[in-house]
Write an enzyme that holds these catalytic residues in place. Structure first.
Site, PDB file in Angstrom:
ATOM      1  N   PHE A  40       1.143  -0.867   0.252  1.00  0.00           N
ATOM      2  CA  PHE A  40      -0.182  -0.136   0.056  1.00  0.00           C
ATOM      3  C   PHE A  40       0.833   1.234  -0.263  1.00  0.00           C
ATOM      4  CE2 PHE A  40      -3.984  -1.776   1.905  1.00  0.00           C
ATOM      5  CZ  PHE A  40      -4.255  -2.378   0.575  1.00  0.00           C
ATOM      6  N   ARG A  41       1.812   1.247   0.928  1.00  0.00           N
ATOM      7  CA  ARG A  41       3.024   2.675   1.162  1.00  0.00           C
ATOM      8  C   ARG A  41       4.213   2.830   0.252  1.00  0.00           C
ATOM      9  NH1 ARG A  41      -0.085   0.721   5.016  1.00  0.00           N
ATOM     10  NH2 ARG A  41      -1.730   2.641   6.231  1.00  0.00           N
ATOM     11  N   HIS A 125      -6.002  -9.252   9.831  1.00  0.00           N
ATOM     12  CA  HIS A 125      -7.031  -8.149   9.005  1.00  0.00           C
ATOM     13  C   HIS A 125      -7.254  -9.831   7.934  1.00  0.00           C
ATOM     14  CE1 HIS A 125      -3.456  -4.521   9.223  1.00  0.00           C
ATOM     15  NE2 HIS A 125      -4.669  -4.893  10.524  1.00  0.00           N
ATOM     16  N   CYS A 133     -22.200 -14.101   3.116  1.00  0.00           N
ATOM     17  CA  CYS A 133     -23.507 -12.980   3.172  1.00  0.00           C
ATOM     18  C   CYS A 133     -23.608 -12.492   4.417  1.00  0.00           C
ATOM     19  CB  CYS A 133     -25.123 -14.065   2.434  1.00  0.00           C
ATOM     20  SG  CYS A 133     -25.820 -13.367   3.117  1.00  0.00           S
ATOM     21  N   CYS A 161     -29.482 -16.681   0.318  1.00  0.00           N
ATOM     22  CA  CYS A 161     -30.605 -15.154   0.880  1.00  0.00           C
ATOM     23  C   CYS A 161     -31.002 -14.148  -0.674  1.00  0.00           C
ATOM     24  CB  CYS A 161     -31.181 -15.088   1.242  1.00  0.00           C
ATOM     25  SG  CYS A 161     -29.524 -14.167   2.644  1.00  0.00           S
ATOM     26  N   SER A 199       5.598  -1.383   7.007  1.00  0.00           N
ATOM     27  CA  SER A 199       5.669   0.143   7.412  1.00  0.00           C
ATOM     28  C   SER A 199       5.208   0.583   8.650  1.00  0.00           C
ATOM     29  CB  SER A 199       4.866   0.919   6.380  1.00  0.00           C
ATOM     30  OG  SER A 199       3.939   1.222   6.829  1.00  0.00           O
TER      31      SER A 199
END
Ligand code: NAD
Ligand code: ZN
Length: 251
Positions: A40-41, A125, A133, A161, A199
């Protein structure tokens, strides 16, 4: 890569294993960039240079515009099953097998530690193996959810559903899972925390290093915890961990 740092890290792990027990490893997105998954960084290549995470991977996104969240997951991770572990993941699995490491705490959702053979992995995470669902809880393979999106659905739905599915990853705004509380206990109990490829800017995972008795870090760029670490290796995870396994004679 300063070889003497790896030698020091190997000495540290060897001494602790004999005297106090195995270490904990904490990994971030940086251990998987060598498998072709962007972090991400990292400047230039990190996903955050392209997207605002709150707009795509938050509980707010799930509630107000789930089609954006799913577009992100389908575009970024539809090929998740094809990712392959790299030398860094394999070296960590060997360190666990040989008693230098007890537990791998990972922020990654890619599942590559298990695929490399690590057994004791805490995924704080979540992961990309399944989605579920939001109404009835039915779990489905993540790939079948992204397939619906790639075939034109705005939001993938439950076959039972008809309600929306959500990925089994921790979104910004979600509570942390039980794995995180377990990770905190493990970090407190073990004599050393070795951070690799993070990081250390994401809360609450960045609260784990201060809980550790001793700290070592392998990361390409500086982290806010570097000044508390007794060994900092500023190099790539794959070559560093391979060298570490080599020094310990377990490669
Ligand atoms: P981050 O993107 O914040 O930081 C990654 C760090 O790794 C950077 O400091 C970078 O300099 C370093 N790095 C990059 N490649 C490296 C390499 N080959 N060797 C050594 N260091 C390297 O990642 P983070 O701290 O894990 O936090 C990002 C969040 O994004 C986490 O919550 C994680 O769940 C999620 N994420 C996961 C994946 C994945 O599952 N592979 C990918 C992207 C993001
Ligand atoms: Zn359902």
């Amino acid at each position: 890569m300063p070889t003497n740092d790896i030698t020091r890290l190997a000495e540290l792990l060897r001494g602790l294993k004999e005297a106090q027990g195995p270490a904990t490893v904490l990994t971030g997105a940086g251990i998987s960039t060598e498998s072709g998954i962007p972090d991400f960084r990292s400047p230039g290549t990190g996903l955050y240079t392209r997207i605002d995470p709150m707009e795509y991977i938050s509980t707010r996104a799930l509630e107000t515009h789930p089609e954006k969240l799913w577009k992100f997951f389908a575009e970024s991770y539809a090929a998740a099953g094809d990712y392959q572990p790299n030398a860094g993941h394999f070296a960590i699995a060997r360190l666990e097998e040989t008693g230098y490491v007890e537990t791998v705490v990972t922020q990654n959702i890619d599942g590559l530690h298990e695929r490399a053979g690590s057994r004791n992995v805490l995924e704080v995470h979540g992961h990309l193996r399944t989605a579920h669902c939001v109404a009835c809880g039915l779990a489905v393979p993540f790939a079948s959810a992204t397939e619906q999106v790639l075939e034109g659905a705005d939001v993938p739905t439950c076959a039972e559903c008809g309600s929306s599915l959500r990925p089994d990853v921790v979104l910004f705004g979600d509570d942390m899972p039980q794995d995180f509380l377990t990770a905190r206990d493990v970090v407190r109990a073990n004599p050393l925390l070795l951070v690799v490829g993070s990081s250390l800017e994401v809360a609450p995972v960045n609260m784990l290093p201060p809980e550790a008795e001793r700290l070592a870090i392998i990361n390409r760029s500086p982290t806010p915890a570097d000044r508390h670490a007794e060994v900092v290796v500023r190099a790539d995870a794959g070559e560093s961990l391979s060298a570490l396994a080599g020094e310990l004679g377990v490669e």
